[in-house]
Scaffold this active site. Structure first.
Site, PDB file in Angstrom:
ATOM      1  CG  ASP A   1      -2.282   0.633   0.932  1.00 35.53           C
ATOM      2  OD1 ASP A   1      -2.377   1.417  -0.030  1.00 35.53           O
ATOM      3  OD2 ASP A   1      -3.239   0.358   1.685  1.00 35.53           O
TER       4      ASP A   1
ATOM      5  CG  ASP B   1      -8.931   2.083  -0.597  1.00 37.15           C
ATOM      6  OD1 ASP B   1      -8.383   0.997  -0.870  1.00 37.15           O
ATOM      7  OD2 ASP B   1      -8.348   3.006   0.000  1.00 37.15           O
TER       8      ASP B   1
END
Length: 737
Positions: free
Chosen positions: A466, A534
């Site tokens: 990430d 997301d």
């Protein structure tokens, strides 16, 4: 090898010709588009003879040229290929060609090839190499390296040459009248925007230290009729994970015999690249492609190119469960055990433990940088969970955010100077974190060794990598002064990914950047899939993934089943809709399955079985999209290369004026074949806004299905059901004798 007619050289592949005249000071493009066939002398001479524009009034007294290295010296008043200076001087580059190398691939020279150009510039004291390669799929890759050679100029001994910009710019013809590119935000990435190609400059800059959620992504100049299946398109993509710049430009005097210019290059920050004698700068690869069959034609070229890479994933993409939206930071072995048991029940093949497993990480404001297992939560380490996952025959994955640091961490307390930012004072946090300066060898070595140790200890199969914030004021004080560091930070990232994969063969890595903030072909050279967003809301996902597939094939795009109420939008959607939307990519689950009852678990298990059945097709077929007048409906498909099988998703996002669709074509099918069509409602039926389906759909919903000619499905079209908003259907087609 150099073999051309008067040094007019052609590269050909997959219906494309790229023709270059290398006779002048700097080579110029004579043609980039539809295949001209084998280049003979008459054609070469005609292209060259017709390649000079008029001499306009109040203009230079010679025809304006537009070369591969456009500059003011040529009379080009638009965005130049190169910008820079040496202590305020050497601002007028005049490169000239000193060598050309040319080779073609295939017995007839129609499988691509390569042209390498060596250029020298005595004003800027730079030696440059430009390599232009056309692959067999019709994708043009342009690479440039520039090297400072002080011996070229007596003025070059005063100091370094500061390179402010280096772009690849190609001309496009007058019939390219429209611009299509992308914008977006967190949870709404890759939103298309389109408009006319006006006079002037359309410039898109990514200045976030990464492409960003609003990345231009793929910039297209197209004809007025451009759609998914129609129109002509010229496009560019920069294969780079740092700052970038894209340009579409039209001047009133044109660009040589062409109308406009399309280009891309790294977005260099002031003073970032300062070349001393002998230093080199290697520019990111700029990709260019042309299609006569609309946007789907562009996507097909890119997908084929990616699938032909030696590093492309070859094993079946495992059905994946990621723990984030199931447990967030609430890591508890008993709770995770129950989740894993339910995951095994529905056919999950890989479990990924997301954020929250490492030292001090009970929320988003602490712990980043301390890559050791938190023994207050995991007293026996991660071993018990890993053993449980493996006992069910599943792979184990783990979340990291290696490029970031919290000030509330042991690492930051021990090494505050490892934070990327001005030495005088740091700016604001974003998501409670700063960036770790990986251009520092000690910081780089620490992170690499900690990740490598964890991977080795637990035999980690998969990393979710990430990167949750922009790089603001991205300067490093490592050299004793604050120097711009995005370029070197990006190279350090690439080097770390390459090293980890070399140390741990078989390790797969997913690139995530707050979702889809770093989706580019530079990062994809080193990773195995992207987390597109997301947002698991299927309404948003339909659009996000549809446009992500412009660049990436479905097997590289993670798509997960979320909860009934979306974590990011609060929208509620039916389980069947969520399952269908998550099916046609690299499927997974991002939901606490303990919330599902037995009937829902059975639905999910049927969906998992369907994914395993269909993924061979989904992860190898051609992506197709129907051009529909009603923008609240979507028809997307994946068709086997030989046309033997296909799946199509028919979806409705909202209400609209039409009560019926009329005849809708299913693109990409073989019009000469016959297809057995079935409605796949294994995971639950779609809600209709009608009393009864069209007769052919009712027949397709039966156990036997219905057989229809490809000419009816693909050419005439068939009426589609009128669905209620936020509903979808899956059609499964198999060619029959």
């Amino acid at each position: 090898m150099l073999d051309g007619y008067g040094a007019v050289l052609a590269l050909r592949a997959a219906g494309i010709s790229f023709v270059l005249d290398t006779e002048g000071r700097v080579p110029r493009v004579l043609h980039w588009g539809a295949d001209l066939g084998t280049l003979d002398q008459a054609t070469a001479e005609a292209l060259r003879d017709s390649g000079g524009p008029a001499v306009l009034n109040n203009s230079p007294d010679v025809p304006r040229s537009f070369s591969l290295w456009p500059s003011e010296f040529e009379g080009w008043a638009g965005t130049p290929a190169q910008e820079g200076h040496a202590a305020g001087a050497a601002t007028t580059p005049r490169p000239h060609t000193v060598a050309v190398r040319y080779e073609t691939d295939g017995p007839d020279g129609d499988l691509g090839g390569r042209i390498d150009l060596d250029l020298v510039d005595e004003i800027t004291a730079l030696r440059s190499t430009m390599s232009i390669a056309l692959d067999r799929f019709g994708v043009l890759a342009v690479d440039i390296t520039v090297t400072r050679d002080a011996a070229l100029s007596a003025d070059a001994t005063a100091g370094p040459y500061t390179l402010d910009a280096l772009r690849v710019l190609l001309p496009v013809p007058e019939r390219a009248t429209d611009i299509l590119d992308f914008t977006g935000k967190w949870c709404r990435e890759r939103a298309p925007q389109r408009g006319p190609l006006f006079f002037g400059s359309h410039v898109r800059r990514a200045r976030r230290g990464k492409p960003g959620h609003d990345a231009p992504f793929l910039v297209v100049a197209g004809t007025e009729d451009l759609g998914f299946r129609r129109g002509e398109a010229w496009a560019t993509h920069l294969a780079w994970s740092g700052d970038a710049e894209y340009v579409v430009e039209r001047l009133t005097e044109g660009a040589g015999p062409f109308s406009s210019v399309l280009g891309a290059g790294e977005g260099l920050r002031t003073g970032e690249i300062a070349l001393e004698d002998g230093d080199s700068y290697v520019a990111p690869t700029a990709l260019f492609l042309w299609s006569a069959s609309g946007l789907d034609g562009l996507a097909d070229r890119l997908h084929r190119r990616l699938r032909a890479r030696p590093s492309h994933p070859v094993k079946p993409r495992p059905l994946t469960l990621n723990s984030w939206e199931a447990v967030y930071f609430d890591h508890d072995l008993d709770r995770l055990t129950a989740l894993v048991e339910r995951a095994a029940r529905v056919g999950v093949e890989r479990v990924v433990l997301d954020d929250g497993w490492f030292h001090g990480r009970r929320g988003a404001d602490a712990g980043l940088g301390d890559w050791i297992v938190d023994r207050s939560v995991w007293p026996d380490g991660l071993g018990p969970l890993v053993d449980l996952v493996r006992s069910h025959g599943m792979e184990f994955g783990l979340w990291f955010e290696p490029e970031m640091i919290n000030l509330d961490s042991d690492l930051a307390r021990a090494h505050p100077d490892w934070v990327l930012g001005p030495r005088q004072a740091l700016g604001a946090t974003a998501r409670d974190q700063y960036v770790l300066d990986l251009t520092r060898p000690d910081a780089y070595a620490y992170v690499l060794e900690r990740i490598s140790a964890i991977v080795a200890e637990y035999g980690v199969d998969y990393i979710k990598w990430d990167h949750n914030r922009d790089l603001s004021e991205a300067v490093s004080g490592y050299a004793g002064i604050d120097r711009p560091a995005v370029h070197e930070q990006t190279l350090a990232l690439y080097r770390m990914l390459d090293t980890l994969r070399a140390r741990h063969p078989g390790l797969e890595i997913e690139t995530c950047s707050g979702g889809g903030g770093r989706v580019d072909l530079g990062i994809l050279d080193r990773t195995d899939r992207v987390w597109a967003s997301d947002c698991n809301d299927p309404v948003e996902r339909l659009q996000i993934e549809r446009w992500t597939r412009m660049l990436l094939p479905p097997e590289l795009i993670g798509s997960h089943l979320g909860a009934e109420r979306s974590h990011t939008t609060s929208r509620r959607t039916d389980l069947a809709f969520r399952l269908i939307v998550a099916l046609t990519a690299h499927a997974g689950i991002e939901w606490d399955l303990q919330e599902a009852d037995d009937e829902q678990l059975a639905q999910i298990a049927r969906w998992g079985a369907a994914y395993r059945e269909l993924r061979g097709l989904i992860h190898s077929g051609r992506v197709v999209n129907a051009d529909l007048a009603d923008d609240t409906t979507l028809l997307t498909g994946i068709v086997a290369d030989d046309g033997s099988r296909a799946v199509f998703t028919w979806a409705r996002l909202g209400t609209s004026a039409p009560g019926q669709s009329g005849r809708v074509r299913l693109p990409g099918l073989d019009a000469e074949a016959r297809y057995a069509v079935r409605v796949r409602d294994d995971f639950g039926p779609a809600s209709r806004h009608q009393s009864a389906d069209p007769a052919w759909v009712a027949a397709a919903a039966s156990a036997e299905g219905v057989v229809l000619p490809g000419s009816v499905l693909a050419v005439a079209g068939v009426p589609m059901p009128t669905l209620n908003p936020q509903q979808a259907m899956l059609f499964d087609l198999v060619r029959v004798p």
